[in-house]
Scaffold this motif. Sequence first.
Motif, PDB file in Angstrom:
ATOM      1  N   LEU A  11     -12.243  10.555  -1.905  1.00 20.71           N
ATOM      2  CA  LEU A  11     -11.107  10.275  -2.788  1.00 20.71           C
ATOM      3  C   LEU A  11     -10.185   9.224  -2.200  1.00 20.71           C
ATOM      4  O   LEU A  11      -9.750   9.330  -1.044  1.00 20.71           O
ATOM      5  CB  LEU A  11     -10.314  11.567  -3.024  1.00 20.71           C
ATOM      6  N   THR A  12      -9.872   8.217  -3.010  1.00 21.89           N
ATOM      7  CA  THR A  12      -8.810   7.260  -2.704  1.00 21.89           C
ATOM      8  C   THR A  12      -7.625   7.557  -3.601  1.00 21.89           C
ATOM      9  O   THR A  12      -7.781   7.677  -4.818  1.00 21.89           O
ATOM     10  CB  THR A  12      -9.275   5.817  -2.944  1.00 21.89           C
ATOM     11  N   VAL A  13      -6.433   7.693  -3.018  1.00 21.63           N
ATOM     12  CA  VAL A  13      -5.201   7.867  -3.781  1.00 21.63           C
ATOM     13  C   VAL A  13      -4.470   6.530  -3.812  1.00 21.63           C
ATOM     14  O   VAL A  13      -4.225   5.925  -2.756  1.00 21.63           O
ATOM     15  CB  VAL A  13      -4.297   8.948  -3.170  1.00 21.63           C
ATOM     16  N   VAL A  14      -4.149   6.054  -5.015  1.00 19.96           N
ATOM     17  CA  VAL A  14      -3.432   4.791  -5.191  1.00 19.96           C
ATOM     18  C   VAL A  14      -2.055   5.096  -5.774  1.00 19.96           C
ATOM     19  O   VAL A  14      -1.947   5.712  -6.835  1.00 19.96           O
ATOM     20  CB  VAL A  14      -4.198   3.831  -6.131  1.00 19.96           C
ATOM     21  N   ILE A  15      -1.009   4.660  -5.071  1.00 20.37           N
ATOM     22  CA  ILE A  15       0.367   4.828  -5.542  1.00 20.37           C
ATOM     23  C   ILE A  15       0.979   3.445  -5.703  1.00 20.37           C
ATOM     24  O   ILE A  15       1.219   2.737  -4.722  1.00 20.37           O
ATOM     25  CB  ILE A  15       1.214   5.663  -4.566  1.00 20.37           C
ATOM     26  N   ALA A  16       1.217   3.039  -6.942  1.00 18.11           N
ATOM     27  CA  ALA A  16       1.925   1.788  -7.200  1.00 18.11           C
ATOM     28  C   ALA A  16       3.425   2.061  -7.138  1.00 18.11           C
ATOM     29  O   ALA A  16       3.916   3.024  -7.733  1.00 18.11           O
ATOM     30  CB  ALA A  16       1.546   1.241  -8.573  1.00 18.11           C
ATOM     31  N   THR A  17       4.150   1.243  -6.401  1.00 13.92           N
ATOM     32  CA  THR A  17       5.579   1.489  -6.223  1.00 13.92           C
ATOM     33  C   THR A  17       6.358   0.184  -6.288  1.00 13.92           C
ATOM     34  O   THR A  17       5.815  -0.898  -6.028  1.00 13.92           O
ATOM     35  CB  THR A  17       5.840   2.208  -4.876  1.00 13.92           C
ATOM     36  N   LEU A  18       7.650   0.313  -6.618  1.00 15.91           N
ATOM     37  CA  LEU A  18       8.514  -0.858  -6.710  1.00 15.91           C
ATOM     38  C   LEU A  18       9.951  -0.436  -6.416  1.00 15.91           C
ATOM     39  O   LEU A  18      10.665   0.064  -7.289  1.00 15.91           O
ATOM     40  CB  LEU A  18       8.424  -1.499  -8.097  1.00 15.91           C
ATOM     41  N   GLY A  19      10.372  -0.576  -5.164  1.00 13.55           N
ATOM     42  CA  GLY A  19      11.766  -0.373  -4.791  1.00 13.55           C
ATOM     43  C   GLY A  19      12.289   1.039  -4.978  1.00 13.55           C
ATOM     44  O   GLY A  19      13.457   1.205  -5.326  1.00 13.55           O
ATOM     45  N   ARG A  20      11.447   2.054  -4.722  1.00 16.34           N
ATOM     46  CA  ARG A  20      11.905   3.440  -4.854  1.00 16.34           C
ATOM     47  C   ARG A  20      11.490   4.222  -3.601  1.00 16.34           C
ATOM     48  O   ARG A  20      10.579   5.069  -3.646  1.00 16.34           O
ATOM     49  CB  ARG A  20      11.342   4.091  -6.117  1.00 16.34           C
ATOM     50  N   PRO A  21      12.147   3.986  -2.475  1.00 12.09           N
ATOM     51  CA  PRO A  21      11.721   4.622  -1.212  1.00 12.09           C
ATOM     52  C   PRO A  21      11.891   6.132  -1.197  1.00 12.09           C
ATOM     53  O   PRO A  21      11.066   6.827  -0.596  1.00 12.09           O
ATOM     54  CB  PRO A  21      12.606   3.946  -0.156  1.00 12.09           C
TER      55      PRO A  21
END
Length: 315
Positions: A11-21
């Motif tokens: 399993l690969t987990v992909v988390i797309a994020t943008l300026g939300r630490p």
Amino acid sequence: MTQEPATRPSLTVVIATLGRPEPLTRALDALAASTLAPLEVLVVDGDENRGARSVVAAHRGRLVSLRHVPAPRGLTRQRNVGLDEARGDVVLFLDDDVRVRPDTLERLLTAYREHDVVGATGCVVEPASNRIGGKGSRVRILLRGRGRDGTFTRAGFPRRLVDESVTTDIEFMQGAFMSARTSVARQVRFDERITGYGLAEDEDFSCRLSRRGRIRYLGDVPVEHDNAGFHAKDRRAFGHQVVRNRSYLFEKNFPQSRSARARFALMLVVLVIHRLLNRDVAGARGLAEEAWRRPRPARPYGENGAGAGATPAQR
């Protein structure tokens, strides 16, 4: 965390994020407590300043093969970058404000024991967004037509599951928590003409994925979703985006019969009424404005409020 046996798909987990630490930190904390270690976790950062880099650095050692992956801004672009980088047999897309439970990953992968299953998801638990007609409301039964829950109408609108505790085959997944066999997902990919926030990109992806095999909904596999970004949006602009993107995806993915177009127009009217019942006047106004001036053929809604990308080919 236990390593997965060789017979279980990786399993690969992909988390797309943008300026939300802060939400991202909570999401990674939850993954670190999982009873099954994914092969890798990819944090795909669309922030030009690469703000997620420090969060990833703080979690190294707690997660197996955690990587910070820079990418161009835009949810569909970021998810495609993660998809291209993925090494696992299955890829799981998570929003950065989702928290899995300790057994979520292990139980999700059980769906892939059946070889014709190409995707799987579970119950997304999130704050109610509307007083009337929310995603679990039984009022939706009146609007689903003759089809069963979990499928699309001829007008391209999803028939939401009224009973979210069931386990069944479906045609769409919620982007906060959706998975697919990596090899099939790479054939389908995310439509990068849907830019920015990527409204309904998850429905588009899973609709096309469902034509390659079965998608399983596991009602006993929940995740927590803060859904923070939804409440922060300009409601009038969001109404414009709903009409524009749904028009684009309807024309892209569904036969354009006269009855289907009539049903699509009717559903736009229902959405306006729904916004008004929930005292969202700005949202209703945005829907009505965009429906009135909707171009033919439709184009997805760009980050600057204009249509983006080329006209889709008709089926």
